[in-house]
Design a protein around this motif. Structure first.
Motif, mmCIF file in Angstrom:
data_model
loop_
_atom_site.group_PDB
_atom_site.id
_atom_site.type_symbol
_atom_site.label_atom_id
_atom_site.label_comp_id
_atom_site.label_asym_id
_atom_site.label_seq_id
_atom_site.Cartn_x
_atom_site.Cartn_y
_atom_site.Cartn_z
ATOM 1 N N TRP A 86 23.017 28.630 32.407
ATOM 2 C CA TRP A 86 23.967 28.731 33.492
ATOM 3 C C TRP A 86 25.042 27.977 33.402
ATOM 4 C CZ3 TRP A 86 23.597 30.966 38.468
ATOM 5 C CH2 TRP A 86 22.528 32.049 38.659
ATOM 6 N N ARG A 87 26.007 28.151 34.161
ATOM 7 C CA ARG A 87 27.234 27.456 34.187
ATOM 8 C C ARG A 87 27.878 27.382 35.754
ATOM 9 N NH1 ARG A 87 32.022 30.452 33.290
ATOM 10 N NH2 ARG A 87 31.564 32.852 33.130
ATOM 11 N N VAL A 88 28.608 26.509 35.944
ATOM 12 C CA VAL A 88 29.300 26.283 37.244
ATOM 13 C C VAL A 88 30.777 26.566 37.313
ATOM 14 C CG1 VAL A 88 29.642 24.818 39.220
ATOM 15 C CG2 VAL A 88 27.400 24.546 37.779
ATOM 16 N N VAL A 89 31.339 27.240 38.138
ATOM 17 C CA VAL A 89 32.663 27.844 38.182
ATOM 18 C C VAL A 89 33.060 27.540 39.668
ATOM 19 C CG1 VAL A 89 32.633 29.322 36.346
ATOM 20 C CG2 VAL A 89 32.381 30.236 38.820
ATOM 21 N N ALA A 90 34.549 27.327 39.587
ATOM 22 C CA ALA A 90 35.052 26.941 41.063
ATOM 23 C C ALA A 90 35.700 28.012 41.832
ATOM 24 C CB ALA A 90 36.526 25.880 40.931
ATOM 25 N N VAL A 91 35.486 28.090 42.887
ATOM 26 C CA VAL A 91 36.090 29.262 43.985
ATOM 27 C C VAL A 91 36.874 28.624 44.864
ATOM 28 C CG1 VAL A 91 34.372 31.090 43.002
ATOM 29 C CG2 VAL A 91 33.731 29.648 45.175
ATOM 30 N N PRO A 92 37.674 29.455 45.568
ATOM 31 C CA PRO A 92 38.724 28.820 46.750
ATOM 32 C C PRO A 92 37.858 28.747 47.757
ATOM 33 C CG PRO A 92 39.380 31.054 46.102
ATOM 34 C CD PRO A 92 38.246 30.618 45.048
ATOM 35 N N GLY A 93 36.954 29.236 48.214
ATOM 36 C CA GLY A 93 35.991 29.243 49.387
ATOM 37 C C GLY A 93 35.039 30.342 49.072
ATOM 38 N N ARG A 102 27.205 39.328 41.779
ATOM 39 C CA ARG A 102 27.766 39.277 40.223
ATOM 40 C C ARG A 102 27.717 38.277 39.297
ATOM 41 N NH1 ARG A 102 28.594 44.176 38.193
ATOM 42 N NH2 ARG A 102 29.016 44.913 40.260
ATOM 43 N N HIS A 103 28.354 37.035 39.935
ATOM 44 C CA HIS A 103 28.014 35.933 39.301
ATOM 45 C C HIS A 103 26.834 35.487 39.207
ATOM 46 C CE1 HIS A 103 32.143 34.650 38.678
ATOM 47 N NE2 HIS A 103 32.572 35.036 40.031
ATOM 48 N N LEU A 104 25.879 35.711 40.126
ATOM 49 C CA LEU A 104 24.572 35.106 39.764
ATOM 50 C C LEU A 104 23.826 36.035 38.921
ATOM 51 C CD1 LEU A 104 23.279 34.629 43.623
ATOM 52 C CD2 LEU A 104 24.121 32.948 42.110
ATOM 53 N N PHE A 109 27.108 30.050 38.591
ATOM 54 C CA PHE A 109 27.056 29.681 39.943
ATOM 55 C C PHE A 109 28.648 29.158 40.622
ATOM 56 C CE2 PHE A 109 26.264 26.834 43.689
ATOM 57 C CZ PHE A 109 25.221 27.503 44.325
ATOM 58 N N VAL A 110 28.869 30.023 41.597
ATOM 59 C CA VAL A 110 30.112 29.516 42.068
ATOM 60 C C VAL A 110 30.023 28.401 43.170
ATOM 61 C CG1 VAL A 110 30.933 32.097 41.839
ATOM 62 C CG2 VAL A 110 29.735 31.120 44.109
ATOM 63 N N GLN A 150 18.994 34.387 39.174
ATOM 64 C CA GLN A 150 19.427 35.397 38.344
ATOM 65 C C GLN A 150 18.755 36.729 39.018
ATOM 66 O OE1 GLN A 150 18.737 35.929 34.302
ATOM 67 N NE2 GLN A 150 20.131 37.412 33.839
ATOM 68 N N ALA A 151 17.494 36.977 39.266
ATOM 69 C CA ALA A 151 17.067 37.976 39.736
ATOM 70 C C ALA A 151 17.481 38.322 41.225
ATOM 71 C CB ALA A 151 15.571 37.660 39.787
ATOM 72 N N TYR A 152 17.732 37.107 41.908
ATOM 73 C CA TYR A 152 18.181 37.365 43.404
ATOM 74 C C TYR A 152 19.560 38.284 43.214
ATOM 75 C CZ TYR A 152 19.920 37.021 48.274
ATOM 76 O OH TYR A 152 20.417 37.256 49.399
ATOM 77 N N GLY A 153 20.664 37.729 42.234
ATOM 78 C CA GLY A 153 21.742 38.421 42.120
ATOM 79 C C GLY A 153 21.604 39.860 41.758
ATOM 80 N N GLU A 154 20.915 39.986 40.701
ATOM 81 C CA GLU A 154 20.370 41.374 40.408
ATOM 82 C C GLU A 154 20.066 42.321 41.497
ATOM 83 O OE1 GLU A 154 19.530 40.449 35.496
ATOM 84 O OE2 GLU A 154 17.896 40.713 37.303
ATOM 85 N N GLY A 155 19.280 41.813 42.460
ATOM 86 C CA GLY A 155 18.796 42.493 43.515
ATOM 87 C C GLY A 155 19.889 42.549 44.574
ATOM 88 N N GLY A 156 20.776 41.736 44.508
ATOM 89 C CA GLY A 156 21.741 41.717 45.725
ATOM 90 C C GLY A 156 22.897 42.776 45.463
ATOM 91 N N LEU A 157 23.072 42.899 44.117
ATOM 92 C CA LEU A 157 23.699 43.943 43.703
ATOM 93 C C LEU A 157 23.195 45.363 43.901
ATOM 94 C CD1 LEU A 157 24.899 42.976 40.250
ATOM 95 C CD2 LEU A 157 26.619 43.056 42.162
ATOM 96 N N ARG A 158 22.021 45.621 43.840
ATOM 97 C CA ARG A 158 21.333 46.793 44.149
ATOM 98 C C ARG A 158 21.110 47.062 45.601
ATOM 99 N NH1 ARG A 158 18.010 45.012 39.819
ATOM 100 N NH2 ARG A 158 16.427 44.252 41.439
#
Length: 292
Positions: A86-93, A102-104, A109-110, A150-158
């Motif tokens: 995993w890695r961590v990236v910054a977002v404006p909010g 998609r990030h997950l 992680f945003v 990661q599985a939650y992110g994939e499920g979220g896209l679906r």
């Protein structure tokens, strides 16, 4: 993650990349902002032993970096990538749901890059860098929980194709943000919204007011939640392994179809079939209603 955002702009704001990420700007933090991080970190890390899952305490080591104060996401990501990819990236909010999922799904992680003010030390509605990094990142160093995210992110896209986002958001809320786990016969904290909050770290385990019931996927997805106060019901998982197994083995398409015609459940009421670990008095919620 919270309920779907009604006023989210359709495109990334100025200065953000197509995936909504922005530079963290670590060098721009002020001494006061770094001091706020240190104050919050010291307070939470001192009170959590014996209350939080040991996996979280083990994961705290990824936050003990060479620079003082707020973690530098580049250095943090190097350590986290070595642990679980995993890695961590910054977002404006807050970001759109599809971007978040998609990030997950890609083990990213945003995190917001601002930190609360002294006036907001015990509560702010939009997650800051302390909530996002202190609350979430330690468990991303745990291999099983990292796989669940990661599985939650994939499920979220679906889920976007089924119009079921608000139901799936409840799963995130009652696990990733406000989950409890049963370990060695005791209840332990693991949800980021609890472990990053001094008050709720006490309330979730010690207060007689909230219900604490065994985790059931369908039950969770029928239960609304509050974003502006302590929870009235906490769901307790048996292990991260079991949470991941249920997520991977559940066919969510028929579950979404079933939930379309199922009414929401009262968020404070024990339901038939619940595994009740503690029947709450709801005294806290009732006192808040009286004050309101």
């Amino acid at each position: 993650m919270s309920e779907p955002k009604a006023h989210m702009p359709p495109a990334p704001p100025e200065g953000a990349a197509a995936d909504w990420t922005v530079p963290q700007g670590w060098s721009a933090y002020t001494p006061a902002e770094h001091a706020m991080w240190d104050r919050l970190f010291e307070r939470q890390s001192a009170m959590l032993p014996g209350r939080v899952t040991p996996a979280f305490l083990k994961g705290l080591d990824v936050l003990r970096l060479s620079k003082p104060g707020i973690p530098d996401f580049e250095e943090l990501s190097e350590r986290l990538t070595k642990a679980t990819g995993w890695r961590v990236v910054a977002v404006p909010g807050l970001v759109p749901d599809e971007v978040f999922f998609r990030h997950l799904a890609n083990r990213t992680f945003v995190a917001g890059n601002f930190i609360r003010t002294p006036e907001q030390i015990d509560y702010l509605q939009e997650p800051d860098v302390f909530h996002d990094v202190f609350g979430h990142v330690p468990l991303l160093a745990d291999p099983v929980f990292a796989d669940y995210m990661q599985a939650y992110g994939e499920g979220g896209l679906r889920s976007l194709g089924f119009g079921a986002l608000h139901k799936l958001a409840r799963l995130y809320w009652y696990t990733v943000e406000f989950g409890l786990v049963r370990e060695g016969g005791d209840l332990r904290l693991y949800g980021a919204g609890i472990v990053s909050s001094y008050g709720e770290s006490v309330f979730a385990l010690d207060d007689p007011s909230p219900n604490r019931i065994g985790f059931d996927l369908k039950r969770v997805m029928r239960t609304p939640y509050r974003i502006d106060d302590y929870q009235q019901t906490y769901f307790v998982i048996d292990s991260f392994e079991d949470l991941l197994r249920q997520t991977l083995e559940t066919d969510f398409a028929p579950l979404y179809a079933e939930l379309e015609t199922a009414s929401d459940l009262d968020l404070a009421t024990i339901q038939p079939g619940d595994t009740v670990l503690h029947r709450g008095s709801q005294a806290y919620a009732q006192s808040r209603k009286v004050r309101a």
